[in-house]
Design an enzyme around this catalytic site. Structure first.
Site, PDB file in Angstrom:
ATOM      1  N   GLY A 244       0.770  -1.246   0.000  1.00 22.11           N
ATOM      2  CA  GLY A 244       0.000   0.000   0.000  1.00 22.11           C
ATOM      3  C   GLY A 244       0.798   1.291   0.000  1.00 22.11           C
TER       4      GLY A 244
ATOM      5  N   ASP B 194       1.012   3.492   4.638  1.00 26.60           N
ATOM      6  CA  ASP B 194      -0.094   4.207   4.001  1.00 26.60           C
ATOM      7  C   ASP B 194      -1.214   4.457   5.010  1.00 26.60           C
ATOM      8  OD1 ASP B 194      -0.246   1.445   4.014  1.00 26.60           O
ATOM      9  OD2 ASP B 194      -1.609   1.335   2.313  1.00 26.60           O
TER      10      ASP B 194
ATOM     11  N   ASP C  58      -4.494   1.359  11.076  1.00 28.57           N
ATOM     12  CA  ASP C  58      -5.904   1.079  11.374  1.00 28.57           C
ATOM     13  C   ASP C  58      -5.933   0.428  12.763  1.00 28.57           C
ATOM     14  OD1 ASP C  58      -8.437  -0.366  11.367  1.00 28.57           O
ATOM     15  OD2 ASP C  58      -8.544  -0.077   9.212  1.00 28.57           O
TER      16      ASP C  58
ATOM     17  N   LYS D 101      -6.622   5.891  11.578  1.00 29.17           N
ATOM     18  CA  LYS D 101      -7.989   5.743  12.103  1.00 29.17           C
ATOM     19  C   LYS D 101      -7.915   5.653  13.635  1.00 29.17           C
ATOM     20  CE  LYS D 101      -9.784   2.975   8.223  1.00 29.17           C
ATOM     21  NZ  LYS D 101     -10.242   1.620   7.837  1.00 29.17           N
TER      22      LYS D 101
ATOM     23  N   ILE E  47     -11.350   2.558   3.241  1.00 29.19           N
ATOM     24  CA  ILE E  47     -11.041   3.458   2.121  1.00 29.19           C
ATOM     25  C   ILE E  47     -10.204   2.728   1.057  1.00 29.19           C
ATOM     26  CG2 ILE E  47     -11.176   5.601   3.458  1.00 29.19           C
ATOM     27  CD1 ILE E  47      -8.078   5.597   3.577  1.00 29.19           C
TER      28      ILE E  47
END
Ligand SMILES: O=P(O)(O)OC[C@H]1O[C@H](OP(=O)(O)OP(=O)(O)O)[C@H](O)[C@@H]1O
Ligand SMILES: Nc1nc2[nH]cnc2c(=O)[nH]1
Length: 179
Positions: free
Chosen positions: A46, A100, A103, A131, A153
């Site tokens: 990512g 990237d 989470d 997040k 996302i």
């Protein structure tokens, strides 16, 4: 709106917002590492556009390495983080991890474990997206681009089942989807 596989996503963060978040982060990193030669450690897959965009805004010496980890399957974290490509030449170096997205933080915990085993001189964590509602680890993040709500996302490196990484802007999953 865009459709990827079976899911629909709505535009969420545009190119100029991403670029300005990366510029601000690059400025801070540049100040903090003045006179040093840090190693940027990108986390594949990512992070590839983030690594390219950020390192191009850094003047002065730096090196770029990659490791490949995977925790997500579909839109869900698996909690099992696999190391698919490792790094082993970071001893004594000042490392800046480029993620990237942070989470749940499972991937980050794995990276920190790897770095501590490698006896790096120092390490800091930089993430483009974060997040806060989903993150339940103790380790604090050193550089944060954009804080986002706890919704899936895609775009700017982030995929849904392999697709969407090439999108230059970020889209958010529309959660009420019925077949
Ligand atoms: O904080 P976490 O819940 O661990 O999630 C963050 C990680 O999830 C994604 O990677 P993924 O495992 O999907 O692999 P990919 O980068 O190859 O898509 C992303 O690129 C982060 O590395
Ligand atoms: N594509 C994608 N991958 C992730 N990995 C952890 N969170 C996310 C997310 O919101 N989107």
């Amino acid at each position: 709106m865009i459709k990827i596989h079976d899911l629909t996503f709505t535009p969420f963060i545009d190119k100029s917002q991403i670029d300005s978040a990366i510029s601000k982060m690059a400025e801070k990193i540049q100040k903090d590492y003045a006179g040093k030669t840090p190693v940027f450690l990108g986390v594949l897959n990512g992070a590839f556009p983030f690594v390219a965009a950020l390192t191009q805004k850094i003047s002065g010496n730096c090196e770029v390495e990659f490791t490949k980890l995977r925790s997500y399957a579909g839109t869900q974290t698996t909690q099992q983080v696999q190391e698919l490509i490792g790094v082993n030449n970071l001893k004594g170096r000042d490392v800046i991890v480029l993620e990237d997205i942070v989470d749940t933080g499972h991937t980050l915990t794995k990276i920190i474990n790897i770095l501590e085993n490698q006896e790096v001189s120092s390490y800091k964590i930089a993430t483009l997206f974060y997040k806060p509602e989903a993150y339940h680890q103790n380790h604090s993040l050193d550089y944060i681009g954009i804080e986002i709500p706890n919704k899936f996302i895609v775009g700017f490196g982030l995929d849904y089942d392999g697709l969407g990484r090439n999108l230059p802007e970020v889209y958010q999953l529309i959660e009420t989807q019925h077949d």
